[in-house]
Design an enzyme around this catalytic site. Sequence first.
Site, PDB file in Angstrom:
ATOM      1  N   GLU A   5      63.475  10.399   2.535  1.00 26.15           N
ATOM      2  CA  GLU A   5      62.224  10.588   1.813  1.00 26.15           C
ATOM      3  C   GLU A   5      62.059  12.064   1.458  1.00 26.15           C
ATOM      4  OE1 GLU A   5      60.003   8.279   1.000  1.00 26.15           O
ATOM      5  OE2 GLU A   5      60.462   6.560   2.299  1.00 26.15           O
TER       6      GLU A   5
ATOM      7  N   ASP B  27      60.362   5.589  -7.489  1.00 25.64           N
ATOM      8  CA  ASP B  27      60.734   6.848  -6.853  1.00 25.64           C
ATOM      9  C   ASP B  27      62.259   7.001  -6.716  1.00 25.64           C
ATOM     10  OD1 ASP B  27      60.285   4.650  -4.934  1.00 25.64           O
ATOM     11  OD2 ASP B  27      60.798   6.102  -3.400  1.00 25.64           O
TER      12      ASP B  27
ATOM     13  N   HIS C 207      64.033   8.652  -1.839  1.00 27.96           N
ATOM     14  CA  HIS C 207      62.673   8.197  -2.140  1.00 27.96           C
ATOM     15  C   HIS C 207      61.766   9.403  -2.327  1.00 27.96           C
ATOM     16  CE1 HIS C 207      63.455   4.153  -0.095  1.00 27.96           C
ATOM     17  NE2 HIS C 207      64.366   4.916   0.496  1.00 27.96           N
TER      18      HIS C 207
ATOM     19  N   HIS D  42      65.484   4.945  -4.995  1.00 31.09           N
ATOM     20  CA  HIS D  42      64.810   3.669  -4.735  1.00 31.09           C
ATOM     21  C   HIS D  42      64.560   2.932  -6.042  1.00 31.09           C
ATOM     22  CE1 HIS D  42      61.479   1.604  -2.127  1.00 31.09           C
ATOM     23  NE2 HIS D  42      62.528   0.850  -2.286  1.00 31.09           N
TER      24      HIS D  42
END
Length: 201
Positions: free
Chosen positions: A128, A177, A46, A167
């Site tokens: 992330e 993303d 992400h 994602h």
Amino acid sequence: MQKITTKNKVQNIDIKTGLMLDARICLSPNHDERADENDMSLIVIHNISLPPNEFGGDGIDQLFTNQIDKNEHPFYEEIVELRVSSHLLIRRDGEVVQYVPFHKRAWHAGVSQFLGRDVCNDFSIGIEMEGTDFEPFTDDQYEVLEQTIKALLETYPSLKPDAITGHEHIAAGRKTDPGPYFEWDKLSTALKAKLPARCEK
């Protein structure tokens, strides 16, 4: 315990606790049990920045620990009620922050599908990257991401290098993303796999 070295530091994954011991640990309450804690077969990448398009603050920590102050930024009024998390965050300088143990289910994917399986949170690890859809990620981030994924692959044999995706791929049309600036070719070369993984049967 799997131990690997980057130019900056050694990363350690403790399989008993599911924690990367050299990460900064900031545990999120937003997780639950996997139906099968050994069912980890996907890594989802992400991007995130809080406030949007700003880096280096504590907004991401606040979001994942339910401590967002809606008065701190106008955008926070939109997300103050969210209950979300990811397993890891890799910041612009390469710092790794862990919010959820790997064998627990983080709430990062939402409505999603991978190779015919719905609810990707059940069987995935979420990473992330501090960033946006509109600018490149840093070399430090790619180096740490590569080494982190290699450690995950060695620690959890159910994970495979060809089952890594974004994602945007598991939630097509809903998410964008890690976005157009994420260099999949760089990760493909490092892991000797064709990425992002195909998400449809």
